[in-house]
Design a protein around this motif. Structure first.
Motif, PDB file in Angstrom:
ATOM      1  N   LYS A 658       0.832  -1.187   0.000  1.00 54.23           N
ATOM      2  CA  LYS A 658       0.000   0.000   0.000  1.00 54.23           C
ATOM      3  C   LYS A 658       0.873   1.246   0.000  1.00 54.23           C
ATOM      4  N   GLY A 659       0.571   2.148  -0.934  1.00 55.18           N
ATOM      5  CA  GLY A 659       1.356   3.367  -1.032  1.00 55.18           C
ATOM      6  C   GLY A 659       0.499   4.603  -0.888  1.00 55.18           C
ATOM      7  N   THR A 660       1.160   5.715  -0.693  1.00 50.66           N
ATOM      8  CA  THR A 660       0.508   7.024  -0.653  1.00 50.66           C
ATOM      9  C   THR A 660       1.124   7.873  -1.752  1.00 50.66           C
ATOM     10  N   LYS A 661       0.301   8.433  -2.606  1.00 49.03           N
ATOM     11  CA  LYS A 661       0.816   9.159  -3.761  1.00 49.03           C
ATOM     12  C   LYS A 661       1.809  10.234  -3.346  1.00 49.03           C
ATOM     13  N   GLY A 662       2.973  10.200  -4.013  1.00 46.23           N
ATOM     14  CA  GLY A 662       4.017  11.175  -3.756  1.00 46.23           C
ATOM     15  C   GLY A 662       4.946  10.820  -2.618  1.00 46.23           C
ATOM     16  N   ARG A 663       4.636   9.766  -1.859  1.00 48.58           N
ATOM     17  CA  ARG A 663       5.476   9.391  -0.724  1.00 48.58           C
ATOM     18  C   ARG A 663       6.781   8.751  -1.215  1.00 48.58           C
ATOM     19  N   ALA A 664       7.892   9.190  -0.660  1.00 50.76           N
ATOM     20  CA  ALA A 664       9.191   8.623  -1.014  1.00 50.76           C
ATOM     21  C   ALA A 664       9.491   7.438  -0.115  1.00 50.76           C
ATOM     22  N   LEU A 665       9.933   6.343  -0.728  1.00 53.39           N
ATOM     23  CA  LEU A 665      10.288   5.143   0.015  1.00 53.39           C
ATOM     24  C   LEU A 665      11.712   4.736  -0.326  1.00 53.39           C
ATOM     25  N   LYS A 666      12.408   4.206   0.682  1.00 53.74           N
ATOM     26  CA  LYS A 666      13.740   3.662   0.474  1.00 53.74           C
ATOM     27  C   LYS A 666      13.662   2.156   0.702  1.00 53.74           C
ATOM     28  N   ILE A 667      13.954   1.383  -0.324  1.00 49.47           N
ATOM     29  CA  ILE A 667      13.860  -0.072  -0.249  1.00 49.47           C
ATOM     30  C   ILE A 667      15.261  -0.656  -0.356  1.00 49.47           C
ATOM     31  N   GLY A 668      15.648  -1.411   0.642  1.00 51.63           N
ATOM     32  CA  GLY A 668      16.979  -2.017   0.638  1.00 51.63           C
ATOM     33  C   GLY A 668      17.031  -3.249  -0.249  1.00 51.63           C
ATOM     34  N   VAL A 669      18.119  -3.398  -0.965  1.00 48.20           N
ATOM     35  CA  VAL A 669      18.334  -4.559  -1.829  1.00 48.20           C
ATOM     36  C   VAL A 669      19.645  -5.207  -1.415  1.00 48.20           C
TER      37      VAL A 669
END
Length: 874
Positions: A658-669
């Protein structure tokens, strides 16, 4: 041959102008078993004699009546008071032709017009006479479903009256379903050719677009004239021709012209390059442009010379592989291009590719792949020909695009693909028929009271389900029901063919599983079991050759035998001559009593397999499945409300959150293994349903994790796809955001590459949601680094289902090697539907409406789940 009693006039209404049927005055051919009409031939050409002979033969089979044949002039037709079946072309009866508007139809167009005293079979050309006769016989109930005589259906009727006026023409100007490697015996060849004629294949515009450079300048003269061949990497090689060489241009042009001079009947001569790559890189060829520019420059040059001497002749070639792209200049008149549906090394869609060639001036057809042995290996549902609904949509699409010929590379494997071949032949004539209606027609006419269970077999194959012991058990059970319902021996003979195919699948699966186990564990007991299974499998493949249910020749006598039976061939204890002896040890075709005994044995052999059918449509997209879980507020209800994906490593996957429009996310790989070699990967983001972004690329160095920064595109469920470009996996850390991972069947998307879940390593317990209405669940494992993979599903510590699966096969190995060698252009990787092994079972009430734990102790496998929403929650 099946003889059905009673009247059986079957008339289908087709879309004009391809075909139409209307009522007219009735014309009687046979009454009470006696001929009351004669066949009148206005000329006695070979095609007329053959077509009239076919009509006489099959009417005699239907009624016992022998229709006389008269040789008459067009003037005699008007003066003879007797009832006549008149075979003629439009130039012999121009007034009737004008009245029937025959000129508005193509050269294979015809009309069949019954009157009180005449049955006019009036054709635009002699090429239309055969199709007209088979169309008439089709309306009387005759069918030639497969080439083997057991699949010929002839109704019994003492009276034949033609009541309908028929007007037809084919959608495609030439239609060709052909076997790779051909038919291995004269009898099989004759059966194939008869089937092609009776199902209105061939046509009035023969094409020649096959690989051809070798015809004109063969590689054996390379040493004498290396300058005629391609310069590759600074060295001349006999791969392709140096098309800028004036001598090459002269030789090939002259040989093409000589072909037309020596064969006035030729319509087209190919100038298609040799198969494979290795195009010329000399300075003059480079100046011509891209590979496509080189190929079509050469074709243009030859076409110009051909049209000077032969204004109506054509040169042909493909849009294929390294010359898939349209050239950068117009195409000369007299060039015919068949666009291939595979080996498309272009960013253009198929439609864009076709339209581009049409704009450049080419006439265009399609080169399709109904069944390619190293893509489908005779497995059910693995070939395009078996997936009849998909096949029907494609044929209709190709006709709407204006493609005028249809070439279909196929295999001699009527067991899995025969229904598709028959339906394709019908649709090449008229693409606007309903494929579901054709499937029903096939099952009802060929199997009568046993139609229901047989239809279930073919419908499962049509969905493209992976082959597995579960699907084989279901097919065997349906076949057993069909035998009990079969009304007569002719129906049982056709069931015997299906039974032989299913028994082959069981023999092959037994051999293949033993071969994988023995390769991992060199146990002498396993070796002896392996040798016994191999011998029985090889013998049976040869024994069913003349039934045509599988491509026996390709399996046993081509380069694919040592690849398909690799473990057997590499056994030091087996003399190669012994294996060759097995191939010819038994040539007797299985008899009915033996076949029916084998099916009983096969069912007993698979008695431990739970026959659970796929109930939820497996072709549903992730967004359609997620709609259900959205209603249940699935992310919030999942008890693992946070967590990173942890030790769940994937090679490719689709994650949903679930996302919120415009929200920045940092996903670790993070990569699965520490290595000095960089690991490239790519990812893309988008809404649940809608267009995804273009692929973006990243690289993991050594064991250092990397952060992917994303901006949520919508306030709703978002989708993140990730794919590693080497056989190693990565773990994604979403922080506190709950995620679900898609694990349904491979999801074809706008990238044209299917994206399914490939797990590199699963060291943690996963979970899945089981709705209350679920009965049986199917968890499929495809491939895998290990030969055997334990799998367990539990509910609060109580084991619900548990088994050890054997998902690897030699076919899986073959496909994986091809992908490793060719990467994104591996056609086998794109096309193959490799086998699976599955955990399947019925669930108890206390397990429904809950998240169940799933533990899989394996690595490098594909996971697929059916009959529940196909998502796992790390």
């Amino acid at each position: 041959m099946r003889m059905r009693k009673g009247t059986a006039v079957v008339v289908f209404l087709f879309l004009f102008p391809l075909a139409s049927v209307a009522t007219a005055s009735p014309f009687t051919i046979v009454k009470d078993g006696k001929a009351v009409a004669a066949i009148a031939l206005v000329n006695e050409s070979a095609l007329l004699r053959q077509a009239s002979g076919e009509l006489r033969f099959w009417i005699r089979q239907m009624t016992g009546a022998d229709i006389p044949v008269l040789a008459v002039s067009s003037q005699d037709i008007g003066n003879n008071p007797a009832p006549l079946i008149v075979f003629a072309t439009r130039d012999q009866f121009p007034e009737i032709a004008r009245r029937e508007k025959l000129l508005s139809l193509n050269p294979e167009g015809f009309v069949i017009v019954p009157t009180a005293k005449r049955l006019w079979i009036l054709c635009n050309s002699e090429q239309a006479i055969g199709p007209a006769v088979y169309t008439l016989l089709d309306t009387l109930g005759c069918r030639w479903f497969f080439p083997h005589p057991a699949w010929t259906i002839v109704p019994r009727n003492s009276t034949i009256v033609i009541k309908s006026r028929i007007r037809q023409q084919p959608a495609f100007r030439y239609r060709l379903i052909w076997y790779e490697w051909g038919a291995p015996t004269p009898e099989l060849r004759a059966q194939y050719e008869d089937w092609m004629r009776r199902n209105r294949q061939f046509g009035h515009f023969p094409f020649d677009t096959g690989h051809a450079y070798e015809r004109y300048i063969p590689h054996h003269i390379f040493e004498q004239h290396p300058e005629w061949f391609a310069l590759v990497g600074g060295v001349r090689r006999p791969t392709q021709l140096c098309v800028s060489n004036p001598e090459v241009q002269r030789i090939v042009t002259e040989k093409v012209l000589e072909a037309f001079r020596s064969r006035p009947d030729l319509n087209m001569v190919s100038v298609e390059p040799n198969d494979g790559g290795g195009y010329c890189e000399c300075d003059r060829c480079r100046q011509l442009g891209s590979v496509s520019d080189q190929v079509f420059f050469f074709a243009n040059l030859i076409a110009k010379e051909v049209r000077k001497e032969f204004p109506t002749k054509w040169v042909g070639l493909l849009s294929y592989a390294f010359h898939s792209e349209p050239p950068s200049f117009p195409i000369e008149k007299g060039i015919y291009v068949q666009v291939t549906t595979g080996f498309r090394y272009t960013r253009l869609t198929f439609t864009e590719q076709v339209r581009a060639f049409q704009r450049l001036g080419a006439q265009v057809g399609v080169y399709d792949y109904f069944s390619v042995y190293p893509w489908d290996f005779d497995l059910p549902g693995a070939a395009k020909a078996a997936r009849v609904t998909e096949l029907a949509e494609k044929i209709k699409e190709y006709h709407r695009l204006g493609l005028t010929t249809y070439c279909a590379e196929s295999s001699l494997n009527w067991g899995p693909n025969g229904l598709g071949y028959w339906i394709a032949a019908r649709l090449m004539w008229d693409p606007y028929q309903d494929p579901k209606r054709l499937v029903q027609e096939f099952c009802q006419i060929a199997f009568g009271s046993a139609a229901g269970p047989v239809k279930r077999i073919y419908e499962r194959w049509a969905k493209g389900e992976r082959f597995s012991p579960r699907s084989l058990r279901l097919a065997l059970e349906d076949l057993s029901v069909a035998y009990r319902l079969a009304a007569d021996e002719s129906v049982r003979q056709r069931l015997d063919h299906i039974a032989c195919y299913l028994h082959y699948l069981r023999l092959w699966w037994d051999y293949d599983r033993l071969s994988q186990q023995y390769a991992a564990n060199r146990d002498p007991v396993l070796r002896d079991q392996l040798l016994s299974a191999a011998r029985h499998c090889i013998q049976f493949i040869r024994r069913v050759r003349d039934l045509g249910v599988i491509h026996s020749y390709a399996t046993l006598f081509t380069e694919w035998f040592p690849i398909r039976f690799e473990v057997l061939v590499k056994l030091a204890q087996v003399d190669p001559s012994e294996i060759e002896r097995w191939k010819q040890e038994r040539t007797d075709v299985p008899a009915a009593e033996e076949i029916r005994s084998l099916i009983a044995q096969d069912l007993n052999h698979l008695r431990q397999i739970v026959p659970c059918a796929i109930e939820i449509e497996e072709s549903l997209s992730p967004s359609q499945h997620l709609q259900y879980l959205k209603q249940k507020d699935w992310l919030e209800n999942h008890r693992a409300s946070s967590k990173a994906v942890g030790s769940f490593f994937v090679r490719q996957a689709s994650f949903f959150f679930k996302g919120t429009k415009g929200r920045a996310l940092k996903i670790g790989v993070m990569r699965a293994e520490s290595s000095a070699e960089p690991l490239p990967f790519r990812w893309r983001l988008g809404p649940l349903s809608g267009r995804l972004s273009e692929w973006r690329r990243g690289t993991l160095e050594h064991s250092q994790p990397q952060t992917v920064n994303i901006i949520c595109p919508i306030t709703d469920i978002c989708r993140l796809d990730i794919r590693c470009e080497r056989p190693e996996g990565v773990a994604l850390d979403f922080g506190p955001i709950p995620v679900a991972v898609w694990c349904g069947r491979e999801d074809g998307d706008d990238d044209s590459q299917p994206l399914g879940l490939q797990i590199d390593r699963a060291d943690s317990t996963l979970s899945l949601f089981v709705p209350k209405e679920t009965t049986g669940i199917i968890i499929g494992i495809v491939g895998g680094k290990e030969v055997s993979i334990p799998i367990e599903m539990s509910n609060g510590g109580r084991v619900v289902l548990k088994d050890t699966l054997f998902p690897r096969s030699q076919i899986t190995t073959i496909v994986e090697r091809d992908i490793e060698e060719y990467g994104d252009i591996s056609e086998m990787g794109k096309q193959a539907i490799v086998p699976a092994d599955e955990l399947c079972g019925l669930l108890k009430r206390e397990d429904l409406g809950k998240f169940l734990a799933l533990k899989i102790d394996g690595s490098r496998f594909r996971l697929e789940i059916f009959n529940v929403p196909p998502f796992i929650f790390p």
